[in-house]
Design an enzyme around this catalytic site. Structure first.
Site, PDB file in Angstrom:
ATOM      1  N   HIS A  17       0.841  -1.205   0.000  1.00  0.00           N
ATOM      2  CA  HIS A  17       0.000   0.000   0.000  1.00  0.00           C
ATOM      3  C   HIS A  17       0.876   1.255   0.000  1.00  0.00           C
ATOM      4  O   HIS A  17       0.622   2.199  -0.734  1.00  0.00           O
ATOM      5  CB  HIS A  17      -0.884   0.055   1.255  1.00  0.00           C
ATOM      6  CG  HIS A  17      -1.946  -0.989   1.343  1.00  0.00           C
ATOM      7  ND1 HIS A  17      -2.150  -1.754   2.468  1.00  0.00           N
ATOM      8  CD2 HIS A  17      -2.880  -1.393   0.447  1.00  0.00           C
ATOM      9  CE1 HIS A  17      -3.174  -2.573   2.268  1.00  0.00           C
ATOM     10  NE2 HIS A  17      -3.635  -2.384   1.057  1.00  0.00           N
ATOM     11  N   LYS A  41     -17.053  -6.171   6.807  1.00  0.00           N
ATOM     12  CA  LYS A  41     -15.766  -6.830   7.062  1.00  0.00           C
ATOM     13  C   LYS A  41     -15.480  -6.802   8.545  1.00  0.00           C
ATOM     14  O   LYS A  41     -15.606  -5.780   9.193  1.00  0.00           O
ATOM     15  CB  LYS A  41     -14.640  -6.091   6.323  1.00  0.00           C
ATOM     16  CG  LYS A  41     -14.461  -6.547   4.894  1.00  0.00           C
ATOM     17  CD  LYS A  41     -13.129  -6.054   4.363  1.00  0.00           C
ATOM     18  CE  LYS A  41     -12.973  -6.354   2.883  1.00  0.00           C
ATOM     19  NZ  LYS A  41     -11.729  -5.786   2.344  1.00  0.00           N
ATOM     20  N   ARG A  90      -2.843  -5.665  -8.468  1.00  0.00           N
ATOM     21  CA  ARG A  90      -1.855  -6.740  -8.358  1.00  0.00           C
ATOM     22  C   ARG A  90      -2.041  -7.741  -9.481  1.00  0.00           C
ATOM     23  O   ARG A  90      -1.579  -7.551 -10.583  1.00  0.00           O
ATOM     24  CB  ARG A  90      -1.941  -7.411  -6.987  1.00  0.00           C
ATOM     25  CG  ARG A  90      -1.305  -6.631  -5.876  1.00  0.00           C
ATOM     26  CD  ARG A  90      -1.745  -7.106  -4.529  1.00  0.00           C
ATOM     27  NE  ARG A  90      -3.191  -6.939  -4.371  1.00  0.00           N
ATOM     28  CZ  ARG A  90      -3.849  -7.128  -3.260  1.00  0.00           C
ATOM     29  NH1 ARG A  90      -3.232  -7.535  -2.188  1.00  0.00           N
ATOM     30  NH2 ARG A  90      -5.146  -6.927  -3.197  1.00  0.00           N
ATOM     31  N   SER A 128      -3.182  -7.594   2.902  1.00  0.00           N
ATOM     32  CA  SER A 128      -3.458  -7.459   4.338  1.00  0.00           C
ATOM     33  C   SER A 128      -3.893  -8.800   4.914  1.00  0.00           C
ATOM     34  O   SER A 128      -3.533  -9.145   6.045  1.00  0.00           O
ATOM     35  CB  SER A 128      -4.542  -6.409   4.573  1.00  0.00           C
ATOM     36  OG  SER A 128      -4.105  -5.145   4.157  1.00  0.00           O
TER      37      SER A 128
HETATM   38  P1  ADP Z   1     -10.102  -3.267  -0.152  1.00  0.00           P
HETATM   39  O1  ADP Z   1     -10.432  -4.029   1.090  1.00  0.00           O
HETATM   40  O2  ADP Z   1     -11.010  -2.123  -0.462  1.00  0.00           O
HETATM   41  O3  ADP Z   1      -9.793  -4.123  -1.362  1.00  0.00           O
HETATM   42  P2  ADP Z   1      -7.360  -3.057   0.597  1.00  0.00           P
HETATM   43  O4  ADP Z   1      -7.001  -2.409   1.875  1.00  0.00           O
HETATM   44  O5  ADP Z   1      -7.242  -4.524   0.521  1.00  0.00           O
HETATM   45  O6  ADP Z   1      -8.775  -2.528   0.190  1.00  0.00           O
HETATM   46  O7  ADP Z   1      -6.496  -2.431  -0.575  1.00  0.00           O
HETATM   47  C1  ADP Z   1      -6.611  -1.090  -0.965  1.00  0.00           C
HETATM   48  C2  ADP Z   1      -6.013  -0.906  -2.334  1.00  0.00           C
HETATM   49  O8  ADP Z   1      -4.633  -1.250  -2.339  1.00  0.00           O
HETATM   50  C3  ADP Z   1      -6.645  -1.766  -3.415  1.00  0.00           C
HETATM   51  O9  ADP Z   1      -6.705  -1.013  -4.601  1.00  0.00           O
HETATM   52  C4  ADP Z   1      -5.685  -2.915  -3.559  1.00  0.00           C
HETATM   53  O10 ADP Z   1      -5.749  -3.495  -4.840  1.00  0.00           O
HETATM   54  C5  ADP Z   1      -4.378  -2.197  -3.345  1.00  0.00           C
HETATM   55  N1  ADP Z   1      -3.304  -3.073  -2.902  1.00  0.00           N
HETATM   56  C6  ADP Z   1      -3.290  -3.891  -1.843  1.00  0.00           C
HETATM   57  N2  ADP Z   1      -2.121  -4.531  -1.718  1.00  0.00           N
HETATM   58  C7  ADP Z   1      -1.356  -4.101  -2.759  1.00  0.00           C
HETATM   59  C8  ADP Z   1      -0.030  -4.402  -3.232  1.00  0.00           C
HETATM   60  N3  ADP Z   1       0.741  -5.282  -2.601  1.00  0.00           N
HETATM   61  N4  ADP Z   1       0.408  -3.780  -4.355  1.00  0.00           N
HETATM   62  C9  ADP Z   1      -0.389  -2.895  -4.985  1.00  0.00           C
HETATM   63  N5  ADP Z   1      -1.641  -2.583  -4.612  1.00  0.00           N
HETATM   64  C10 ADP Z   1      -2.120  -3.168  -3.519  1.00  0.00           C
END
Ligand code: ADP
Length: 160
Positions: A17, A41, A90, A128
């Site tokens: 992130h 969630k 990703r 996450s």
């Molecule tokens: P959500 O629960 O809304 O999917 P996340 O907290 O999982 O949100 O992720 C927020 C954003 O960060 C999303 O656009 C997700 O695709 C992106 N993201 C998460 N991990 C990575 C990573 N390792 N590399 C690039 N983008 C990521």
């Protein structure tokens, strides 16, 4: 002023992130990281804890702000005088979900654009969910999250 919104659960924020925040912050005048309060969630960290962890991690980025968001994302985006949602991408599996979300936002408001930033190769496998699982079983989190996030995770899982 060009304002970008990076929404997500960030439960907790990962180095994947942070890489997206750093790169996104160069594309806009101001970047707001919007920590979503997603009632569907079951989150490990409260919304306030998630905000604090991100604030500490982005302290070196002067044009990045962290905020709590709830309700419909496009309403939030408009309330901040923004029209740009920035998301990280990703694998192909992300694409399907993101594609649908972006089109849905566009259907709700044609002015809103969703911009994607491709993951850094180093973090393409970091999520996450994976981090929470690793922390639960006391795996090595070095290089995947900040030291503060690591300590916060250790504290959560030492109580159980
Ligand atoms: P959500 O629960 O809304 O999917 P996340 O907290 O999982 O949100 O992720 C927020 C954003 O960060 C999303 O656009 C997700 O695709 C992106 N993201 C998460 N991990 C990575 C990573 N390792 N590399 C690039 N983008 C990521």
């Amino acid at each position: 002023m060009r304002i970008g919104i990076c929404p997500g659960s960030f439960d907790p924020v990962t180095n994947g992130h942070l890489d997206i925040f750093e790169r996104a912050s160069k594309l806009v005048d101001k970047l707001i990281v919007a920590v979503l309060d997603n009632p569907n969630k079951n989150s490990l960290f409260t919304q306030e804890e998630r905000v604090e962890l991100i604030e500490e991690a982005v302290a070196h980025l002067p044009n990045v702000e962290v905020d709590c968001a709830s309700g419909l994302l496009i309403d939030y985006v408009k309330s901040k005088n923004s029209y740009m949602i920035i998301r990280g991408l990703r694998a192909l599996s992300d694409f399907e979900y993101e594609f649908q979300r972006a089109l849905f936002s566009k259907y709700l408001d044609d002015e809103i654009e969703t911009v994607f930033i491709m993951t850094n190769n180093k973090y393409s496998y970091v999520s996450s969910t994976g981090i929470r699982e690793l922390a639960k079983f006391h795996g090595n989190l070095d290089g995947l999250v900040t030291e503060t996030v690591k300590k916060a995770l250790e504290a959560k899982f030492s109580k159980i």
